[in-house]
Design a protein around this motif. Structure first.
Motif, PDB file in Angstrom:
ATOM      1  N   SER A 507     -42.853 -73.383 -43.581  1.00  0.00           N
ATOM      2  CA  SER A 507     -42.289 -73.695 -42.275  1.00  0.00           C
ATOM      3  C   SER A 507     -43.536 -73.955 -41.100  1.00  0.00           C
ATOM      4  CB  SER A 507     -41.228 -72.656 -41.562  1.00  0.00           C
ATOM      5  OG  SER A 507     -42.003 -71.410 -41.389  1.00  0.00           O
ATOM      6  N   VAL A 508     -43.455 -75.176 -40.597  1.00  0.00           N
ATOM      7  CA  VAL A 508     -44.391 -75.601 -39.810  1.00  0.00           C
ATOM      8  C   VAL A 508     -44.099 -75.872 -38.456  1.00  0.00           C
ATOM      9  CG1 VAL A 508     -46.411 -77.458 -39.442  1.00  0.00           C
ATOM     10  CG2 VAL A 508     -45.693 -76.497 -41.807  1.00  0.00           C
ATOM     11  N   ALA A 509     -44.565 -75.460 -37.286  1.00  0.00           N
ATOM     12  CA  ALA A 509     -44.370 -75.892 -36.148  1.00  0.00           C
ATOM     13  C   ALA A 509     -45.214 -76.839 -35.614  1.00  0.00           C
ATOM     14  CB  ALA A 509     -44.228 -74.647 -35.074  1.00  0.00           C
ATOM     15  N   VAL A 510     -44.767 -78.094 -34.991  1.00  0.00           N
ATOM     16  CA  VAL A 510     -46.001 -78.818 -34.451  1.00  0.00           C
ATOM     17  C   VAL A 510     -45.813 -78.816 -32.918  1.00  0.00           C
ATOM     18  CG1 VAL A 510     -46.431 -81.303 -34.313  1.00  0.00           C
ATOM     19  CG2 VAL A 510     -45.677 -80.466 -36.444  1.00  0.00           C
ATOM     20  N   VAL A 511     -46.900 -78.488 -32.274  1.00  0.00           N
ATOM     21  CA  VAL A 511     -47.042 -78.247 -30.863  1.00  0.00           C
ATOM     22  C   VAL A 511     -47.288 -79.674 -30.171  1.00  0.00           C
ATOM     23  CG1 VAL A 511     -47.785 -76.946 -28.751  1.00  0.00           C
ATOM     24  CG2 VAL A 511     -47.229 -75.801 -30.831  1.00  0.00           C
ATOM     25  N   GLY A 512     -46.276 -80.222 -29.496  1.00  0.00           N
ATOM     26  CA  GLY A 512     -46.615 -81.504 -28.868  1.00  0.00           C
ATOM     27  C   GLY A 512     -45.358 -82.760 -29.584  1.00  0.00           C
ATOM     28  N   GLY A 513     -44.967 -83.436 -28.645  1.00  0.00           N
ATOM     29  CA  GLY A 513     -43.887 -84.384 -29.198  1.00  0.00           C
ATOM     30  C   GLY A 513     -44.492 -85.829 -28.440  1.00  0.00           C
ATOM     31  N   GLY A 514     -45.559 -85.915 -28.325  1.00  0.00           N
ATOM     32  CA  GLY A 514     -46.067 -87.481 -28.222  1.00  0.00           C
ATOM     33  C   GLY A 514     -46.390 -88.112 -29.312  1.00  0.00           C
ATOM     34  N   VAL A 524     -46.261 -84.221 -42.127  1.00  0.00           N
ATOM     35  CA  VAL A 524     -45.924 -82.786 -42.749  1.00  0.00           C
ATOM     36  C   VAL A 524     -44.705 -83.172 -43.643  1.00  0.00           C
ATOM     37  CG1 VAL A 524     -45.531 -80.582 -42.249  1.00  0.00           C
ATOM     38  CG2 VAL A 524     -47.426 -81.793 -40.996  1.00  0.00           C
ATOM     39  N   ALA A 525     -43.787 -83.687 -42.905  1.00  0.00           N
ATOM     40  CA  ALA A 525     -42.296 -83.669 -43.486  1.00  0.00           C
ATOM     41  C   ALA A 525     -42.401 -84.224 -45.026  1.00  0.00           C
ATOM     42  CB  ALA A 525     -41.504 -84.493 -42.706  1.00  0.00           C
ATOM     43  N   THR A 530     -41.248 -78.583 -47.544  1.00  0.00           N
ATOM     44  CA  THR A 530     -41.935 -77.921 -45.925  1.00  0.00           C
ATOM     45  C   THR A 530     -40.711 -78.320 -45.002  1.00  0.00           C
ATOM     46  OG1 THR A 530     -44.036 -78.397 -46.707  1.00  0.00           O
ATOM     47  CG2 THR A 530     -43.774 -78.336 -44.182  1.00  0.00           C
ATOM     48  N   SER A 531     -40.540 -77.377 -44.199  1.00  0.00           N
ATOM     49  CA  SER A 531     -39.690 -77.527 -42.958  1.00  0.00           C
ATOM     50  C   SER A 531     -40.487 -77.689 -41.670  1.00  0.00           C
ATOM     51  CB  SER A 531     -38.618 -76.251 -42.675  1.00  0.00           C
ATOM     52  OG  SER A 531     -39.571 -75.052 -42.549  1.00  0.00           O
ATOM     53  N   VAL A 532     -40.010 -78.677 -40.892  1.00  0.00           N
ATOM     54  CA  VAL A 532     -40.805 -79.049 -39.602  1.00  0.00           C
ATOM     55  C   VAL A 532     -39.963 -78.895 -38.534  1.00  0.00           C
ATOM     56  CG1 VAL A 532     -42.392 -80.638 -38.650  1.00  0.00           C
ATOM     57  CG2 VAL A 532     -42.182 -80.582 -41.089  1.00  0.00           C
ATOM     58  N   GLY A 562     -35.669 -85.067 -41.574  1.00  0.00           N
ATOM     59  CA  GLY A 562     -35.096 -83.656 -41.496  1.00  0.00           C
ATOM     60  C   GLY A 562     -35.859 -82.735 -40.613  1.00  0.00           C
ATOM     61  N   ALA A 563     -36.633 -83.198 -39.717  1.00  0.00           N
ATOM     62  CA  ALA A 563     -37.468 -82.438 -38.882  1.00  0.00           C
ATOM     63  C   ALA A 563     -36.466 -81.770 -37.789  1.00  0.00           C
ATOM     64  CB  ALA A 563     -38.637 -83.212 -38.444  1.00  0.00           C
ATOM     65  N   THR A 564     -36.738 -80.646 -37.090  1.00  0.00           N
ATOM     66  CA  THR A 564     -36.054 -80.460 -36.020  1.00  0.00           C
ATOM     67  C   THR A 564     -37.010 -80.520 -34.750  1.00  0.00           C
ATOM     68  OG1 THR A 564     -35.073 -78.448 -37.376  1.00  0.00           O
ATOM     69  CG2 THR A 564     -35.089 -78.194 -35.038  1.00  0.00           C
ATOM     70  N   VAL A 565     -36.241 -81.211 -33.832  1.00  0.00           N
ATOM     71  CA  VAL A 565     -36.745 -81.435 -32.521  1.00  0.00           C
ATOM     72  C   VAL A 565     -36.334 -80.481 -31.564  1.00  0.00           C
ATOM     73  CG1 VAL A 565     -37.343 -83.135 -30.681  1.00  0.00           C
ATOM     74  CG2 VAL A 565     -37.330 -83.523 -33.178  1.00  0.00           C
ATOM     75  N   LYS A 566     -37.237 -79.883 -30.986  1.00  0.00           N
ATOM     76  CA  LYS A 566     -36.869 -78.984 -29.737  1.00  0.00           C
ATOM     77  C   LYS A 566     -37.369 -79.351 -28.324  1.00  0.00           C
ATOM     78  CE  LYS A 566     -35.861 -74.730 -32.322  1.00  0.00           C
ATOM     79  NZ  LYS A 566     -34.796 -74.429 -31.881  1.00  0.00           N
ATOM     80  N   LEU A 567     -36.577 -80.193 -27.439  1.00  0.00           N
ATOM     81  CA  LEU A 567     -37.119 -80.681 -26.137  1.00  0.00           C
ATOM     82  C   LEU A 567     -36.880 -79.644 -25.264  1.00  0.00           C
ATOM     83  CD1 LEU A 567     -35.350 -84.323 -26.252  1.00  0.00           C
ATOM     84  CD2 LEU A 567     -38.035 -83.817 -26.905  1.00  0.00           C
TER      85      LEU A 567
END
Length: 645
Positions: A507-514, A524-525, A530-532, A562-567
């Motif tokens: 599981s990978v968290a990407v900090v930044g949605g620019g 990464v996806a 891998t879950s993103v 399949g990525a999860t986006v958290k705004l």
């Protein structure tokens, strides 16, 4: 590497062509307001003719002085005043050994001038074309349709009089004829609307009009979209049947593309779209006709193009933006110098966003002299100097090669792997174009034998016997603003390739949605299992000054991957088990095995320029070291700076 299939001669009707490469009719925006050609138009197409293509198709040319013109700087074939310049153009193309074709068009609802009259099959609206002045398309009367049919025939006769070798009817990409062919834009209830037989009536009448006005041995091409990719649009079954009828009516070759401007990612596909994406369509057309089929759509590399011909998928290949990037593409491929080809990266930044959409002539991210051919030669410097280039990213690599070509003794300083920010694309399945650019830039430094020192350049090293210095050290990544603790893997976007095996299946968290965060998340996806999760504190992804095609499409593709986006989730700390976030005043933990900080770049804090100035060493800062930007900015800064040293 040999591309034997690509360089076999071919015949269209009675026209013999030296190879299978067609220069696609990309708009240049270089003509006079009255549609007559300029010296810039001539120089551009002469260069293309000399570059080795078999057939050079001149950009879409309007057929009447009423509503046919689509864009600024467009050539015309609407009256006799246009013929002399068109003849000049055809002669210049042929002088380089290529055959010359002219594409004819009526803009339909895609009248980007934004001015009246705007004519179409129906009043089907598209806001992009209407925004400049609020003009909506008006449905054409049957008398107006007859006039357009006649205008295409008369324009084709002018093309023949100008001694072009071939003429093409543009029946794709959302212009007038497509407005009739597609149920998405054709809502008519008369003999030009309704079923497929009625919707294709205008095109067949245009073909008959052309055939009535030019000799039968004068080859006629029709370019069409295999589909417009609208859910209620053109079907491939209709297109296949249409192609059969076109052959019966005297068409000599079908030029198969796809999409329209409202779905631009299918027409001028960006880097995140597949190459040869219309192959499924032209391969349905080819067995249904006996005339040649030209394949079109992101055929940017000779490897792709040659395979299409070798496999029998199509008879010719249409190469567009790739020949804006490097007009010598065919000749370099033919002579085994394919790594020297400056690759099109399908960014749509130089050609569209900063070019035609900005009401300028066409540009190119990787070719600063497109449509300025011959005006800005690199040339030999008045005196050879010892020049240091600090930084091995795109700006530094391109500057080093140009400086070498000007006769300077160049030393390139780079402590890490050559390529800089382009290295993140290596191994990616959707960033193949960027990886190709990296390979090319590194190859150009290596084949010149430029000295590369695997060390960071400081003021002392740069002052050690160098006459001038180019600073291309890039811009630093914006750091994570909160505390970082624990054992979770924390890396930057450029580290993904190196850590691919570690990230796979985690599981990978990407900090930044620019832009940087989204493209990193997509990278990464791609990794198996891998879950993103993308964490963005704002209310949308990819804000700011980015290429709008990327901003419009990448978020959709990210979700599709399949990525999860958290705004609305602000990352406040990185801990053992993931990222601490705050949303609506509530804190929580987003669990992750690894964290990628992708917050973009910030202005360089390097003091090298100041230190070198104080030491009396002439220094110039370029690319992101000067101002964070895109690949366009890096390549252009390198070119315009290096040619002056």
């Amino acid at each position: 590497m040999a591309f034997d299939s690509l360089f076999q001669p071919v015949t269209i009707g009675t026209l013999k062509i030296r190879n299978r490469i067609v220069k696609s009719p990309n708009t240049t925006g270089t003509c006079n307001p009255d549609g007559t050609v300029t010296q810039r138009t001539i120089d551009h197409y002469r260069t293309l003719g000399e570059g080795g293509a078999g057939l050079v198709m001149v950009e879409y040319t309007y057929v009447d002085d009423d509503a046919a013109k689509s864009i600024h700087g467009q050539p015309g074939a609407a009256n006799q005043e246009h013929v002399a310049g068109l003849g000049w153009l055809a002669d210049e193309i042929r002088a380089g050994g290529a055959r010359a074709g002219l594409q004819l068009v009526h803009s339909g609802r895609q009248r980007f001038l934004g001015t009246a009259p705007m004519k179409s099959a129906s009043d089907s609206s598209w806001d992009v074309a209407e925004m400049p002045f609020g003009v909506r398309p008006a449905p054409m009367t049957t008398e107006e349709i007859a006039g357009v049919v006649r205008s295409f025939g008369e324009a084709a006769a002018r093309a023949h009089a100008a001694r072009f070798d071939l003429v093409e009817i543009h029946a794709g990409h959302g212009y007038l004829i497509t407005n009739f062919l597609s149920p998405h834009t054709n809502k008519r209830t008369d003999e030009y609307g309704g079923g497929a037989e009625n919707r294709r009536r205008i095109l067949l009448e245009i073909v008959d009009s052309v055939r009535a006005r030019v000799p039968r041995e004068f080859p006629l091409s029709v370019r069409l979209s295999v589909t417009d990719y609208e859910p209620d649009g053109i079907t491939i079954e209709e297109t296949v049947e249409l192609c059969r009828l076109l052959e019966e009516h005297g068409v000599d070759v079908v030029h198969a593309s796809g999409g329209h401007h409202a779905l631009q990612h299918y027409e001028a596909s960006s880097w995140f779209m597949p190459r040869q994406l219309h192959r499924w369509g032209w391969e349905k057309i080819k067995p249904a006709v006996s005339i040649p089929v030209i394949a079109s759509g992101s055929l940017v590399s000779p490897e792709v193009a040659d395979e299409i011909i070798a496999s029998g998928s199509a008879d010719l290949v249409s190469v567009g933006r790739a020949l804006l990037a490097d007009p010598q593409w065919p000749e370099k491929a033919r002579t085994g110098r394919h790594l020297e080809i400056v690759p099109c990266i399908r960014c749509n930044d130089g050609c569209l966003v900063r070019g035609l959409e900005a009401k300028r002539s066409v540009g190119c991210t990787v070719n600063p002299t497109v449509v300025e051919e011959g005006r800005f030669p690199i040339g030999t410097a008045p005196a050879a100097k010892r020049v240091a280039v600090a930084g091995g990213g795109p700006a530094g690599l391109r500057a080093a090669a140009i400086l070498h070509d000007r006769g300077h003794r160049v030393v390139l300083f780079e402590p890490r792997e050559l390529g800089g920010d382009l290295n993140h694309a290596v191994g990616s399945t959707f960033k193949v174009d960027i990886a190709e650019l990296r390979r090319h830039l590194v190859h150009e430094v290596e084949r010149r034998g430029i000295e590369v020192r695997k060390a960071a350049a400081d003021a002392a090293a740069l002052a050690d016997g160098f006459d001038e210095v180019v600073l291309a050290t890039g811009a630093p990544k914006r750091p994570f603003p909160g505390p970082v603790s624990g054992t979770a893997l924390v890396i930057g976007p450029n580290d993904v390739t190196a850590h691919a095996d570690t990230l796979a299946g985690r599981s990978v968290a990407v900090v930044g949605g620019g832009f940087q965060g989204v493209e990193t998340a997509m990278r990464v996806a791609e990794l198996e299992g891998t879950s993103v999760t993308v964490l963005e504190r704002g209310d949308s992804l990819i804000r700011g000054d980015e290429v709008h095609y990327d901003a419009e499409e990448l978020p959709k593709l990210l979700v599709k991957a399949g990525a999860t986006v958290k705004l609305g989730h602000e990352a406040t700390a990185i801990e053992d088990k993931g990222v601490r976030v705050r949303s609506d005043g509530i804190e929580s933990l987003v669990e992750a095995d690894a964290v990628i900080v992708a917050l973009g770049r910030e202005p360089s804090r390097s003091t090298l320029q100041t230190e070198l100035d104080a030491a009396g060493i002439p220094a110039r800062t370029i690319g992101s070291a000067d101002r964070p930007g895109r690949v366009f900015d890096a390549i252009h800064a390198a070119f315009w700076t290096a040619r002056l040293i």
